[in-house]
Design a protein around this motif. Structure first.
Motif, PDB file in Angstrom:
ATOM      1  N   SER A   1       0.775  -1.191  -0.133  1.00 44.81           N
ATOM      2  CA  SER A   1       0.053   0.021  -0.111  1.00 44.81           C
ATOM      3  C   SER A   1       0.901   1.263  -0.044  1.00 44.81           C
ATOM      4  O   SER A   1       2.031   1.115   0.369  1.00 44.81           O
ATOM      5  N   SER A   2       0.181   2.319  -0.105  1.00 38.65           N
ATOM      6  CA  SER A   2       1.163   3.580  -0.050  1.00 38.65           C
ATOM      7  C   SER A   2       1.467   3.886   1.280  1.00 38.65           C
ATOM      8  O   SER A   2       0.844   3.517   2.179  1.00 38.65           O
ATOM      9  N   VAL A   3       2.558   4.874   1.422  1.00 35.76           N
ATOM     10  CA  VAL A   3       3.098   5.291   2.740  1.00 35.76           C
ATOM     11  C   VAL A   3       2.663   6.688   2.801  1.00 35.76           C
ATOM     12  O   VAL A   3       2.896   7.589   1.795  1.00 35.76           O
ATOM     13  N   TYR A   4       1.706   6.932   3.879  1.00 38.33           N
ATOM     14  CA  TYR A   4       1.224   8.179   3.716  1.00 38.33           C
ATOM     15  C   TYR A   4       1.025   8.869   5.158  1.00 38.33           C
ATOM     16  O   TYR A   4       1.041   7.926   6.030  1.00 38.33           O
ATOM     17  N   PRO A   5       0.531  10.307   5.357  1.00 36.34           N
ATOM     18  CA  PRO A   5       0.544  10.637   6.647  1.00 36.34           C
ATOM     19  C   PRO A   5      -0.508  10.109   7.537  1.00 36.34           C
ATOM     20  O   PRO A   5      -1.482   9.435   6.966  1.00 36.34           O
ATOM     21  N   ASN A   6      -0.151   9.936   8.894  1.00 39.39           N
ATOM     22  CA  ASN A   6      -1.397   9.394   9.891  1.00 39.39           C
ATOM     23  C   ASN A   6      -1.763   7.852   9.262  1.00 39.39           C
ATOM     24  O   ASN A   6      -2.788   7.434   9.732  1.00 39.39           O
ATOM     25  N   MET A   7      -1.124   7.098   8.734  1.00 33.70           N
ATOM     26  CA  MET A   7      -1.449   5.827   8.354  1.00 33.70           C
ATOM     27  C   MET A   7      -1.408   5.030   9.667  1.00 33.70           C
ATOM     28  O   MET A   7      -2.053   4.074   9.542  1.00 33.70           O
ATOM     29  N   GLY A   8      -0.781   5.243  10.754  1.00 37.96           N
ATOM     30  CA  GLY A   8      -0.920   4.331  11.979  1.00 37.96           C
ATOM     31  C   GLY A   8      -2.220   4.658  12.640  1.00 37.96           C
ATOM     32  O   GLY A   8      -2.381   3.498  13.481  1.00 37.96           O
ATOM     33  N   GLY A   9      -3.148   5.573  12.374  1.00 37.25           N
ATOM     34  CA  GLY A   9      -4.418   5.772  13.210  1.00 37.25           C
ATOM     35  C   GLY A   9      -5.151   4.694  13.049  1.00 37.25           C
ATOM     36  O   GLY A   9      -5.691   3.851  14.021  1.00 37.25           O
ATOM     37  N   SER A  10      -5.595   4.306  11.598  1.00 32.65           N
ATOM     38  CA  SER A  10      -6.465   2.939  11.571  1.00 32.65           C
ATOM     39  C   SER A  10      -6.054   1.832  11.953  1.00 32.65           C
ATOM     40  O   SER A  10      -6.598   0.723  12.542  1.00 32.65           O
ATOM     41  N   VAL A  11      -4.330   1.635  11.867  1.00 30.29           N
ATOM     42  CA  VAL A  11      -4.033   0.335  12.395  1.00 30.29           C
ATOM     43  C   VAL A  11      -4.069   0.532  13.911  1.00 30.29           C
ATOM     44  O   VAL A  11      -4.290  -0.782  14.573  1.00 30.29           O
ATOM     45  N   LEU A  12      -3.920   1.292  14.397  1.00 28.64           N
ATOM     46  CA  LEU A  12      -4.069   1.453  16.006  1.00 28.64           C
ATOM     47  C   LEU A  12      -5.321   0.925  16.505  1.00 28.64           C
ATOM     48  O   LEU A  12      -5.553  -0.140  17.189  1.00 28.64           O
ATOM     49  N   ILE A  13      -6.355   1.405  15.841  1.00 26.89           N
ATOM     50  CA  ILE A  13      -7.844   1.119  16.050  1.00 26.89           C
ATOM     51  C   ILE A  13      -8.096  -0.393  16.035  1.00 26.89           C
ATOM     52  O   ILE A  13      -8.488  -1.018  17.025  1.00 26.89           O
ATOM     53  N   ILE A  14      -7.722  -0.822  15.076  1.00 28.00           N
ATOM     54  CA  ILE A  14      -8.149  -2.361  14.737  1.00 28.00           C
ATOM     55  C   ILE A  14      -6.859  -3.396  15.575  1.00 28.00           C
ATOM     56  O   ILE A  14      -7.563  -4.234  15.885  1.00 28.00           O
ATOM     57  N   CYS A  15      -5.871  -2.816  15.903  1.00 30.41           N
ATOM     58  CA  CYS A  15      -5.101  -3.625  16.661  1.00 30.41           C
ATOM     59  C   CYS A  15      -5.663  -3.626  18.190  1.00 30.41           C
ATOM     60  O   CYS A  15      -5.572  -4.647  18.892  1.00 30.41           O
ATOM     61  N   PHE A  16      -6.157  -2.383  18.756  1.00 29.46           N
ATOM     62  CA  PHE A  16      -6.946  -2.745  19.983  1.00 29.46           C
ATOM     63  C   PHE A  16      -7.963  -3.451  19.938  1.00 29.46           C
ATOM     64  O   PHE A  16      -8.246  -4.158  20.828  1.00 29.46           O
ATOM     65  N   VAL A  17      -8.743  -3.599  18.471  1.00 28.13           N
ATOM     66  CA  VAL A  17      -9.901  -4.520  18.686  1.00 28.13           C
ATOM     67  C   VAL A  17      -9.198  -6.062  18.724  1.00 28.13           C
ATOM     68  O   VAL A  17      -9.597  -7.003  19.486  1.00 28.13           O
ATOM     69  N   VAL A  18      -8.001  -6.359  17.995  1.00 24.33           N
ATOM     70  CA  VAL A  18      -7.547  -7.551  18.112  1.00 24.33           C
ATOM     71  C   VAL A  18      -6.932  -7.961  19.300  1.00 24.33           C
ATOM     72  O   VAL A  18      -7.327  -9.199  20.003  1.00 24.33           O
ATOM     73  N   VAL A  19      -6.453  -7.015  20.342  1.00 24.55           N
ATOM     74  CA  VAL A  19      -6.030  -7.418  21.762  1.00 24.55           C
ATOM     75  C   VAL A  19      -7.011  -7.718  22.320  1.00 24.55           C
ATOM     76  O   VAL A  19      -7.170  -8.467  23.511  1.00 24.55           O
ATOM     77  N   VAL A  20      -8.296  -6.938  22.432  1.00 28.57           N
ATOM     78  CA  VAL A  20      -9.261  -7.147  23.200  1.00 28.57           C
ATOM     79  C   VAL A  20     -10.018  -8.380  22.901  1.00 28.57           C
ATOM     80  O   VAL A  20     -10.632  -9.164  23.682  1.00 28.57           O
ATOM     81  N   ILE A  21     -10.288  -8.665  21.559  1.00 28.01           N
ATOM     82  CA  ILE A  21     -10.761 -10.261  21.275  1.00 28.01           C
ATOM     83  C   ILE A  21      -9.822 -11.314  21.800  1.00 28.01           C
ATOM     84  O   ILE A  21     -10.370 -12.285  22.177  1.00 28.01           O
ATOM     85  N   GLY A  22      -8.690 -11.139  21.519  1.00 31.00           N
ATOM     86  CA  GLY A  22      -7.647 -12.175  21.826  1.00 31.00           C
ATOM     87  C   GLY A  22      -7.372 -12.457  23.323  1.00 31.00           C
ATOM     88  O   GLY A  22      -7.188 -13.404  23.813  1.00 31.00           O
ATOM     89  N   GLY A  23      -7.584 -11.177  24.031  1.00 31.55           N
ATOM     90  CA  GLY A  23      -7.199 -11.439  25.473  1.00 31.55           C
ATOM     91  C   GLY A  23      -5.822 -10.601  25.766  1.00 31.55           C
ATOM     92  O   GLY A  23      -4.906 -11.126  25.137  1.00 31.55           O
ATOM     93  N   ILE A  24      -6.078  -9.569  26.529  1.00 32.37           N
ATOM     94  CA  ILE A  24      -4.764  -8.877  26.880  1.00 32.37           C
ATOM     95  C   ILE A  24      -3.593  -9.814  27.276  1.00 32.37           C
ATOM     96  O   ILE A  24      -3.715 -10.386  28.230  1.00 32.37           O
ATOM     97  N   GLY A  25      -2.487  -9.332  26.664  1.00 32.06           N
ATOM     98  CA  GLY A  25      -1.364 -10.208  27.257  1.00 32.06           C
ATOM     99  C   GLY A  25      -1.247 -11.532  26.587  1.00 32.06           C
ATOM    100  O   GLY A  25      -0.110 -12.313  26.756  1.00 32.06           O
ATOM    101  N   SER A  26      -1.913 -12.088  25.860  1.00 34.93           N
ATOM    102  CA  SER A  26      -1.781 -13.430  25.174  1.00 34.93           C
ATOM    103  C   SER A  26      -1.347 -13.319  23.666  1.00 34.93           C
ATOM    104  O   SER A  26      -2.217 -12.614  22.847  1.00 34.93           O
ATOM    105  N   ILE A  27      -0.147 -13.935  23.378  1.00 31.27           N
ATOM    106  CA  ILE A  27       0.360 -14.167  22.022  1.00 31.27           C
ATOM    107  C   ILE A  27      -0.828 -14.723  21.181  1.00 31.27           C
ATOM    108  O   ILE A  27      -1.226 -14.516  19.894  1.00 31.27           O
TER     109      ILE A  27
END
Length: 291
Positions: A215-241
Protein backbone atom coordinates in the motif's frame (compact mmCIF):
# COMPACT_ATOMS: atom_id res chain seq x y z
CA UNK A 1 -17.87 -16.42 -6.58
CA UNK A 2 -15.72 -18.98 -8.38
CA UNK A 3 -13.04 -21.08 -6.70
CA UNK A 4 -10.10 -18.93 -7.88
CA UNK A 5 -11.69 -15.75 -6.52
CA UNK A 6 -12.47 -17.48 -3.24
CA UNK A 7 -8.85 -18.65 -2.90
CA UNK A 8 -7.53 -15.16 -3.63
CA UNK A 9 -9.77 -13.67 -0.95
CA UNK A 10 -8.69 -16.35 1.53
CA UNK A 11 -5.03 -15.62 0.82
CA UNK A 12 -5.68 -11.88 1.20
CA UNK A 13 -7.46 -12.48 4.52
CA UNK A 14 -4.61 -14.59 5.88
CA UNK A 15 -1.98 -12.08 4.74
CA UNK A 16 -3.88 -9.15 6.27
CA UNK A 17 -4.49 -11.05 9.50
CA UNK A 18 -0.85 -12.04 9.86
CA UNK A 19 0.33 -8.45 9.34
CA UNK A 20 -2.17 -7.36 11.99
CA UNK A 21 -0.72 -9.99 14.29
CA UNK A 22 2.78 -8.51 14.05
CA UNK A 23 1.50 -5.13 15.19
CA UNK A 24 -1.00 -6.44 17.74
CA UNK A 25 1.42 -8.89 19.36
CA UNK A 26 3.70 -6.04 20.40
CA UNK A 27 0.73 -4.04 21.64
CA UNK A 28 -0.67 -6.90 23.70
CA UNK A 29 2.73 -7.56 25.28
CA UNK A 30 3.19 -3.90 26.22
CA UNK A 31 -0.37 -3.60 27.51
CA UNK A 32 -0.44 -6.97 29.25
CA UNK A 33 2.98 -6.86 30.92
CA UNK A 34 3.70 -3.17 31.43
CA UNK A 35 0.10 -2.09 31.99
CA UNK A 36 0.53 0.93 29.72
CA UNK A 37 -2.20 2.03 27.31
CA UNK A 38 0.04 2.95 24.40
CA UNK A 39 -1.87 5.02 21.84
CA UNK A 40 1.41 5.68 20.02
CA UNK A 41 1.80 2.05 18.95
CA UNK A 42 0.29 2.74 15.53
CA UNK A 43 2.96 5.38 15.00
CA UNK A 44 5.62 2.66 15.20
CA UNK A 45 3.90 0.94 12.27
CA UNK A 46 4.01 4.25 10.38
CA UNK A 47 7.68 4.72 11.26
CA UNK A 48 8.44 1.27 9.86
CA UNK A 49 6.66 2.07 6.59
CA UNK A 50 8.57 5.33 6.22
CA UNK A 51 11.83 3.54 7.05
CA UNK A 52 11.11 1.19 4.15
CA UNK A 53 10.75 4.25 1.90
CA UNK A 54 13.81 6.10 3.21
CA UNK A 55 16.11 3.05 3.28
CA UNK A 56 15.12 1.79 -0.18
CA UNK A 57 17.77 3.84 -2.10
CA UNK A 58 20.48 2.65 0.30
CA UNK A 59 19.80 -1.08 0.02
CA UNK A 60 18.32 -1.43 -3.45
CA UNK A 61 17.36 -5.06 -4.06
CA UNK A 62 18.94 -6.22 -0.79
CA UNK A 63 15.47 -6.35 0.67
CA UNK A 64 16.06 -8.79 3.52
CA UNK A 65 19.09 -6.79 4.64
CA UNK A 66 16.92 -3.67 4.68
CA UNK A 67 14.37 -5.44 6.88
CA UNK A 68 17.07 -6.53 9.33
CA UNK A 69 18.53 -3.01 9.47
CA UNK A 70 15.06 -1.55 10.04
CA UNK A 71 14.30 -3.98 12.86
CA UNK A 72 17.59 -3.15 14.61
CA UNK A 73 16.99 0.59 14.29
CA UNK A 74 13.42 0.21 15.56
CA UNK A 75 14.49 -1.91 18.54
CA UNK A 76 17.15 0.63 19.55
CA UNK A 77 14.63 3.43 19.14
CA UNK A 78 12.10 1.55 21.28
CA UNK A 79 14.66 0.86 24.01
CA UNK A 80 15.61 4.53 24.21
CA UNK A 81 11.97 5.66 24.05
CA UNK A 82 11.05 3.43 26.98
CA UNK A 83 13.96 4.85 28.99
CA UNK A 84 13.12 8.46 28.14
CA UNK A 85 9.31 8.43 28.40
CA UNK A 86 7.49 5.20 29.19
CA UNK A 87 9.51 4.33 32.29
CA UNK A 88 7.75 7.22 34.03
CA UNK A 89 4.24 5.97 33.21
CA UNK A 90 4.01 2.67 35.11
CA UNK A 91 2.78 4.20 38.36
CA UNK A 92 0.57 6.80 36.67
CA UNK A 93 -3.15 6.41 36.07
CA UNK A 94 -4.53 5.52 32.65
CA UNK A 95 -5.58 9.09 31.84
CA UNK A 96 -1.98 10.30 32.10
CA UNK A 97 -0.82 7.36 29.99
CA UNK A 98 -3.37 8.19 27.30
CA UNK A 99 -2.43 11.88 27.26
CA UNK A 100 1.29 11.13 27.16
CA UNK A 101 1.10 8.59 24.37
CA UNK A 102 -1.31 10.74 22.37
CA UNK A 103 1.19 13.58 22.65
CA UNK A 104 3.82 11.23 21.20
CA UNK A 105 1.55 10.63 18.19
CA UNK A 106 1.52 14.37 17.52
CA UNK A 107 5.29 14.58 17.95
CA UNK A 108 5.93 11.68 15.56
CA UNK A 109 3.56 13.11 12.96
CA UNK A 110 5.24 16.51 13.12
CA UNK A 111 8.70 14.99 12.85
CA UNK A 112 7.50 12.91 9.90
CA UNK A 113 6.17 16.05 8.22
CA UNK A 114 9.45 17.93 8.75
CA UNK A 115 11.77 15.14 7.63
CA UNK A 116 9.84 13.39 4.84
CA UNK A 117 7.00 15.75 3.97
CA UNK A 118 3.28 15.19 3.57
CA UNK A 119 3.27 13.54 0.15
CA UNK A 120 2.05 10.01 -0.47
CA UNK A 121 4.92 7.70 -1.38
CA UNK A 122 5.14 4.29 -2.98
CA UNK A 123 7.65 1.59 -2.07
CA UNK A 124 8.52 -0.92 -4.78
CA UNK A 125 8.73 -4.60 -4.00
CA UNK A 126 12.12 -6.20 -4.75
CA UNK A 127 12.60 -7.45 -8.29
CA UNK A 128 13.11 -11.05 -7.15
CA UNK A 129 9.54 -11.01 -5.80
CA UNK A 130 7.98 -9.41 -8.89
CA UNK A 131 5.10 -11.05 -10.69
CA UNK A 132 2.85 -13.77 -9.33
CA UNK A 133 1.49 -17.25 -9.85
CA UNK A 134 -1.72 -18.11 -11.64
CA UNK A 135 -4.96 -19.01 -9.87
CA UNK A 136 -7.40 -20.12 -12.51
CA UNK A 137 -7.45 -18.86 -16.08
CA UNK A 138 -7.80 -15.13 -15.42
CA UNK A 139 -6.41 -14.47 -11.97
CA UNK A 140 -2.92 -14.41 -10.47
CA UNK A 141 -1.60 -13.82 -6.96
CA UNK A 142 1.51 -11.67 -6.34
CA UNK A 143 4.62 -13.39 -5.04
CA UNK A 144 5.25 -10.50 -2.67
CA UNK A 145 1.98 -11.18 -0.85
CA UNK A 146 3.06 -14.79 -0.48
CA UNK A 147 6.40 -13.61 0.90
CA UNK A 148 4.61 -11.29 3.38
CA UNK A 149 2.45 -14.16 4.65
CA UNK A 150 5.38 -16.58 4.94
CA UNK A 151 7.53 -13.99 6.73
CA UNK A 152 4.76 -13.30 9.23
CA UNK A 153 4.26 -17.04 9.86
CA UNK A 154 8.00 -17.50 10.50
CA UNK A 155 7.98 -14.55 12.89
CA UNK A 156 4.87 -15.84 14.65
CA UNK A 157 6.53 -19.24 15.21
CA UNK A 158 9.73 -17.54 16.41
CA UNK A 159 7.76 -15.31 18.78
CA UNK A 160 5.86 -18.32 20.15
CA UNK A 161 9.16 -20.12 20.71
CA UNK A 162 10.70 -17.14 22.51
CA UNK A 163 7.69 -16.62 24.77
CA UNK A 164 7.10 -20.30 25.60
CA UNK A 165 10.50 -22.01 25.33
CA UNK A 166 13.16 -19.55 26.56
CA UNK A 167 14.20 -18.05 29.87
CA UNK A 168 13.30 -14.58 28.61
CA UNK A 169 9.86 -15.86 27.67
CA UNK A 170 9.44 -17.37 31.11
CA UNK A 171 10.18 -13.99 32.68
CA UNK A 172 7.79 -12.28 30.25
CA UNK A 173 4.98 -14.70 31.11
CA UNK A 174 5.70 -14.34 34.82
CA UNK A 175 5.68 -10.56 34.48
CA UNK A 176 2.31 -10.70 32.76
CA UNK A 177 0.93 -12.91 35.54
CA UNK A 178 2.41 -11.28 38.65
CA UNK A 179 4.96 -8.50 38.30
CA UNK A 180 5.43 -8.14 42.07
CA UNK A 181 6.48 -11.78 42.36
CA UNK A 182 8.94 -11.31 39.48
CA UNK A 183 10.42 -8.28 41.21
CA UNK A 184 10.62 -10.22 44.49
CA UNK A 185 12.62 -12.98 42.80
CA UNK A 186 15.35 -10.48 42.01
CA UNK A 187 14.64 -10.09 38.29
CA UNK A 188 15.37 -6.62 36.93
CA UNK A 189 11.81 -5.76 35.95
CA UNK A 190 12.87 -2.41 34.50
CA UNK A 191 15.26 -4.08 32.09
CA UNK A 192 12.59 -6.64 31.22
CA UNK A 193 10.14 -3.84 30.43
CA UNK A 194 12.65 -2.18 28.13
CA UNK A 195 13.31 -5.41 26.26
CA UNK A 196 9.58 -6.07 25.85
CA UNK A 197 8.92 -2.52 24.71
CA UNK A 198 11.83 -2.59 22.24
CA UNK A 199 10.54 -5.88 20.87
CA UNK A 200 7.02 -4.48 20.51
CA UNK A 201 8.29 -1.45 18.62
CA UNK A 202 10.44 -3.65 16.36
CA UNK A 203 7.48 -5.91 15.52
CA UNK A 204 5.22 -2.96 14.66
CA UNK A 205 7.93 -1.31 12.56
CA UNK A 206 8.66 -4.58 10.75
CA UNK A 207 4.96 -4.92 9.93
CA UNK A 208 5.04 -1.41 8.49
CA UNK A 209 8.11 -2.21 6.39
CA UNK A 210 6.54 -5.38 5.01
CA UNK A 211 3.23 -3.62 4.33
CA UNK A 212 4.82 -0.61 2.59
CA UNK A 213 5.05 -2.23 -0.90
CA UNK A 214 1.46 -3.46 -0.54
CA UNK A 215 0.00 0.00 0.00
CA UNK A 216 1.07 3.61 -0.16
CA UNK A 217 3.11 5.25 2.58
CA UNK A 218 1.13 8.25 3.76
CA UNK A 219 0.64 10.60 6.76
CA UNK A 220 -1.43 9.38 9.72
CA UNK A 221 -1.36 5.81 8.43
CA UNK A 222 -0.85 4.50 11.96
CA UNK A 223 -4.25 5.73 13.20
CA UNK A 224 -6.46 3.13 11.52
CA UNK A 225 -3.98 0.35 12.32
CA UNK A 226 -3.99 1.33 16.00
CA UNK A 227 -7.78 1.08 16.26
CA UNK A 228 -7.98 -2.34 14.64
CA UNK A 229 -5.06 -3.59 16.74
CA UNK A 230 -6.83 -2.63 19.95
CA UNK A 231 -9.80 -4.63 18.65
CA UNK A 232 -7.49 -7.60 18.11
CA UNK A 233 -6.01 -7.27 21.61
CA UNK A 234 -9.45 -7.11 23.22
CA UNK A 235 -10.77 -10.08 21.24
CA UNK A 236 -7.68 -12.22 21.81
CA UNK A 237 -7.23 -11.38 25.48
CA UNK A 238 -4.82 -8.84 26.91
CA UNK A 239 -1.30 -10.23 27.16
CA UNK A 240 -1.93 -13.38 25.10
CA UNK A 241 0.20 -13.94 22.00
CA UNK A 242 -1.86 -16.96 20.95
CA UNK A 243 -5.05 -14.97 21.42
CA UNK A 244 -3.64 -12.14 19.30
CA UNK A 245 -2.87 -14.58 16.47
CA UNK A 246 -6.34 -16.16 16.53
CA UNK A 247 -8.04 -12.76 16.78
CA UNK A 248 -5.93 -11.30 13.96
CA UNK A 249 -6.90 -14.10 11.58
CA UNK A 250 -10.57 -13.80 12.57
CA UNK A 251 -10.48 -10.06 11.94
CA UNK A 252 -8.68 -10.63 8.63
CA UNK A 253 -11.36 -13.00 7.36
CA UNK A 254 -14.30 -10.93 8.65
CA UNK A 255 -12.91 -7.73 7.15
CA UNK A 256 -11.92 -9.25 3.80
CA UNK A 257 -15.08 -11.23 3.14
CA UNK A 258 -17.24 -8.49 4.62
CA UNK A 259 -15.98 -6.16 1.88
CA UNK A 260 -16.78 -8.82 -0.72
CA UNK A 261 -20.30 -9.81 0.37
CA UNK A 262 -21.50 -6.82 2.44
CA UNK A 263 -19.60 -3.85 1.05
CA UNK A 264 -22.04 -1.27 2.44
CA UNK A 265 -21.76 -2.66 5.98
CA UNK A 266 -18.17 -3.87 5.92
CA UNK A 267 -17.06 -1.14 8.32
CA UNK A 268 -19.07 -2.59 11.20
CA UNK A 269 -18.25 -6.27 10.69
CA UNK A 270 -15.10 -6.32 12.81
CA UNK A 271 -16.73 -4.41 15.66
CA UNK A 272 -19.78 -6.68 15.55
CA UNK A 273 -17.39 -9.63 15.85
CA UNK A 274 -15.77 -8.00 18.89
CA UNK A 275 -19.16 -7.38 20.52
CA UNK A 276 -20.26 -11.00 20.00
CA UNK A 277 -17.03 -12.45 21.40
CA UNK A 278 -17.03 -10.13 24.42
CA UNK A 279 -20.61 -11.11 25.24
CA UNK A 280 -19.53 -14.74 25.08
CA UNK A 281 -16.09 -14.32 26.72
CA UNK A 282 -15.65 -10.90 28.37
CA UNK A 283 -11.92 -11.54 29.06
CA UNK A 284 -11.20 -12.36 25.42
CA UNK A 285 -10.56 -15.67 23.73
CA UNK A 286 -7.37 -16.48 25.69
CA UNK A 287 -7.73 -15.11 29.22
CA UNK A 288 -4.53 -14.38 31.13
CA UNK A 289 -4.90 -15.60 34.70
CA UNK A 290 -3.80 -13.41 37.57
CA UNK A 291 -1.68 -10.28 37.71
Amino acid sequence: MDLATFLVQCLNAVQYGLLLFLVASGLTLIFGIMGVINLAHGSFYMIGAYMAFVLAPWFGDWYLTKLVAGVILAAVFGYLLEWAFFSFLYQRDHLQQVLMTYALILVFEELRSITVGNDVHGVQAPSWLAGGFRLGELMSYPWYRVFASVACIVLAVALYWVVNRTKLGMMIRAGASNRDMVRGLGIDIQRLYRIVFAGGVALAALAGMIAAPLSSVYPNMGGSVLIICFVVVVIGGIGSITGALIASLLVGFVDTFGKVFFAEFSGIGVYLLMAIILIWKPEGLMKQHGR
